[in-house]
Design a protein around this motif. Structure first.
Motif, PDB file in Angstrom:
ATOM      1  N   GLU A  21       0.823  -1.214   0.000  1.00 33.95           N
ATOM      2  CA  GLU A  21       0.000   0.000   0.000  1.00 33.95           C
ATOM      3  C   GLU A  21       0.851   1.256   0.000  1.00 33.95           C
ATOM      4  O   GLU A  21       0.502   2.250  -0.651  1.00 33.95           O
ATOM      5  N   ARG A  67       0.469   4.137  -2.834  1.00 31.26           N
ATOM      6  CA  ARG A  67       0.155   5.539  -2.554  1.00 31.26           C
ATOM      7  C   ARG A  67       1.193   6.474  -3.184  1.00 31.26           C
ATOM      8  O   ARG A  67       0.854   7.536  -3.707  1.00 31.26           O
ATOM      9  N   GLN A 103       0.496   9.257  -6.097  1.00 25.18           N
ATOM     10  CA  GLN A 103       0.853  10.673  -5.916  1.00 25.18           C
ATOM     11  C   GLN A 103       1.732  11.185  -7.045  1.00 25.18           C
ATOM     12  O   GLN A 103       1.531  12.281  -7.550  1.00 25.18           O
ATOM     13  N   MET A 139       0.236  11.925   1.554  1.00 22.94           N
ATOM     14  CA  MET A 139      -0.271  10.755   0.844  1.00 22.94           C
ATOM     15  C   MET A 139      -1.269   9.938   1.652  1.00 22.94           C
ATOM     16  O   MET A 139      -2.047   9.176   1.093  1.00 22.94           O
ATOM     17  N   ALA A 145      -7.022   4.279  -0.242  1.00 25.96           N
ATOM     18  CA  ALA A 145      -5.895   3.737  -1.014  1.00 25.96           C
ATOM     19  C   ALA A 145      -6.274   3.758  -2.487  1.00 25.96           C
ATOM     20  O   ALA A 145      -7.462   3.778  -2.834  1.00 25.96           O
TER      21      ALA A 145
END
Length: 109
Positions: free
Chosen positions: A38, A42, A46, A71, A94
């Protein structure tokens, strides 16, 4: 933590940005207890699509803590102090599973 690999990223990075990404991963996984998968997703969400190959990239003007906070939490961030109580803050969702951001499990085989 598994050794970080830049081929997990969906955007190109300089060595300096790669070091920042490692700091962000360490913040997300260590302080915020996310999975490595995860955390990288992320980061890809971004910065995916950006060229971050400059050793003076603007992202380097902030810390891993700053980027991890951006984030992870809904904006605006209520308190930038590292020791702030985040128990009532809302985490941003997420990235979707089909977003192309989830690259770690694929790369680890």
């Amino acid at each position: 933590m598994t050794e970080f690999r830049t081929d997990w990223l969906v955007f190109p990075v300089s060595a300096e940005v790669a070091a920042l990404v490692v700091d962000v991963v360490e913040e997300l996984v260590g302080r915020n207890e996310l999975s490595l998968e995860e955390a990288v997703a992320r980061i890809n969400a971004q910065w995916g699509g950006l060229d971050m190959t400059s050793p003076t990239d603007i992202s380097l003007h902030e810390t891993g803590f700053f980027w991890a906070t951006v984030m992870l939490y809904e904006q605006p961030i209520p308190d930038w102090w590292e020791g702030a109580d985040r128990s009532s803050w809302t985490r941003s969702p997420a990235p979707p599973a089909d977003s192309g951001c989830w690259t770690v499990s694929e790369a680890r085989g």
